[in-house]
Motif scaffolding. Structure first.
Motif, PDB file in Angstrom:
ATOM      1  N   GLU A 193      43.606  28.622 -21.833  1.00  0.00           N
ATOM      2  CA  GLU A 193      44.005  29.387 -20.640  1.00  0.00           C
ATOM      3  C   GLU A 193      45.304  28.880 -20.023  1.00  0.00           C
ATOM      4  O   GLU A 193      45.934  29.592 -19.262  1.00  0.00           O
ATOM      5  CB  GLU A 193      42.877  29.387 -19.607  1.00  0.00           C
ATOM      6  N   GLN A 194      45.701  27.677 -20.361  1.00  0.00           N
ATOM      7  CA  GLN A 194      46.948  27.108 -19.847  1.00  0.00           C
ATOM      8  C   GLN A 194      48.090  27.244 -20.845  1.00  0.00           C
ATOM      9  O   GLN A 194      49.140  26.646 -20.668  1.00  0.00           O
ATOM     10  CB  GLN A 194      46.752  25.628 -19.519  1.00  0.00           C
ATOM     11  N   ALA A 246      54.260  23.103 -14.602  1.00  0.00           N
ATOM     12  CA  ALA A 246      53.435  24.299 -14.747  1.00  0.00           C
ATOM     13  C   ALA A 246      54.247  25.517 -14.326  1.00  0.00           C
ATOM     14  O   ALA A 246      55.216  25.415 -13.579  1.00  0.00           O
ATOM     15  CB  ALA A 246      52.168  24.198 -13.915  1.00  0.00           C
ATOM     16  N   VAL A 287      53.217  29.107 -12.697  1.00  0.00           N
ATOM     17  CA  VAL A 287      52.128  29.878 -12.110  1.00  0.00           C
ATOM     18  C   VAL A 287      52.620  31.302 -11.872  1.00  0.00           C
ATOM     19  O   VAL A 287      53.657  31.515 -11.239  1.00  0.00           O
ATOM     20  CB  VAL A 287      51.650  29.246 -10.791  1.00  0.00           C
ATOM     21  N   ALA A 345      50.830  25.606 -18.707  1.00  0.00           N
ATOM     22  CA  ALA A 345      51.401  24.275 -18.875  1.00  0.00           C
ATOM     23  C   ALA A 345      52.050  24.123 -20.248  1.00  0.00           C
ATOM     24  O   ALA A 345      52.845  23.221 -20.455  1.00  0.00           O
ATOM     25  CB  ALA A 345      50.319  23.212 -18.698  1.00  0.00           C
ATOM     26  N   ARG A 368      45.508  35.319 -12.883  1.00  0.00           N
ATOM     27  CA  ARG A 368      46.457  34.308 -12.418  1.00  0.00           C
ATOM     28  C   ARG A 368      46.682  33.362 -13.590  1.00  0.00           C
ATOM     29  O   ARG A 368      45.746  32.728 -14.082  1.00  0.00           O
ATOM     30  CB  ARG A 368      45.893  33.551 -11.227  1.00  0.00           C
ATOM     31  N   LEU A 369      47.907  33.272 -14.032  1.00  0.00           N
ATOM     32  CA  LEU A 369      48.264  32.376 -15.124  1.00  0.00           C
ATOM     33  C   LEU A 369      48.754  31.058 -14.543  1.00  0.00           C
ATOM     34  O   LEU A 369      49.612  31.053 -13.651  1.00  0.00           O
ATOM     35  CB  LEU A 369      49.362  32.988 -15.991  1.00  0.00           C
ATOM     36  N   GLU A 370      48.203  29.973 -15.025  1.00  0.00           N
ATOM     37  CA  GLU A 370      48.671  28.637 -14.666  1.00  0.00           C
ATOM     38  C   GLU A 370      49.020  27.956 -15.983  1.00  0.00           C
ATOM     39  O   GLU A 370      48.220  27.222 -16.556  1.00  0.00           O
ATOM     40  CB  GLU A 370      47.602  27.887 -13.885  1.00  0.00           C
ATOM     41  N   ASN A 407      59.633  23.374 -17.284  1.00  0.00           N
ATOM     42  CA  ASN A 407      58.373  23.696 -16.618  1.00  0.00           C
ATOM     43  C   ASN A 407      57.163  23.692 -17.542  1.00  0.00           C
ATOM     44  O   ASN A 407      56.028  23.720 -17.067  1.00  0.00           O
ATOM     45  CB  ASN A 407      58.461  25.076 -15.951  1.00  0.00           C
ATOM     46  N   ASP A 415      50.964  35.087 -10.734  1.00  0.00           N
ATOM     47  CA  ASP A 415      49.858  35.951 -10.321  1.00  0.00           C
ATOM     48  C   ASP A 415      50.159  37.370 -10.782  1.00  0.00           C
ATOM     49  O   ASP A 415      51.159  37.959 -10.350  1.00  0.00           O
ATOM     50  CB  ASP A 415      49.691  35.930  -8.804  1.00  0.00           C
TER      51      ASP A 415
END
Length: 156
Positions: A92-93, A2, A4, A16, A12-14, A46, A6
């Protein structure tokens, strides 16, 4: 795996997944633009990286070694197919890069959407659907490799 990030005042982006259009975004006339493959290989450490294409030139699978993935679209409704891929991965991922009118739905769905105004230009619908626009694919990929650049652009 992932990434991540902010981004104050944005979200906040997480992340994948990374989904990318091929022709017009990463390549011109079926040939990858300079620096794209090495940057994608670094990002694949990642993120799950998928290139989506109608494979107009029939070269897509040869351009991207594992762990990079290629999704070849069936003719017709390419925009919906790209969007559906993003939704199936978890919008969203997912970060998405594109330049064409058939990328607008994918960009609208993605948690992070980047329009690439490259050698072929970019459709206004793609630019309007994106969170930000860049002038070349390597610049877009560098934003993910160096998230402080992304934060500087998107923070509010």
């Amino acid at each position: 795996m992932a990434l991540v990030i902010d981004i104050p005042g944005f979200k906040r982006l997480e992340l994948a997944h990374l989904v990318l259009d091929l022709n017009g975004t990463l390549a011109r006339d079926g040939q990858l633009l300079g620096g794209v493959r090495p940057a994608l290989m670094r990002l694949a450490q990642n993120l799950s990286v998928r290139v989506v294409t109608a494979d107009t030139f029939g070269t897509a699978r040869a351009l991207f070694p594992p762990p990079l993935l290629v999704a070849v679209l069936t003719p017709g409704h390419e925009g919906e197919q790209k969007r559906d891929l993003v939704l199936s991965l978890g919008a969203e991922q997912t970060a998405a890069l594109g330049n064409g009118a058939n990328d607008a739905l994918m960009l609208s769905a993605a948690g992070l959407a980047v329009a690439v105004i490259g050698p072929e230009g970019a459709a206004t619908s793609a630019i309007q659907a994106a969170h930000l626009a860049v002038t070349d694919p390597l610049g877009a990929l560098e934003l993910l490799l160096h998230p402080q650049r992304l934060i500087a652009t998107l923070r509010r």
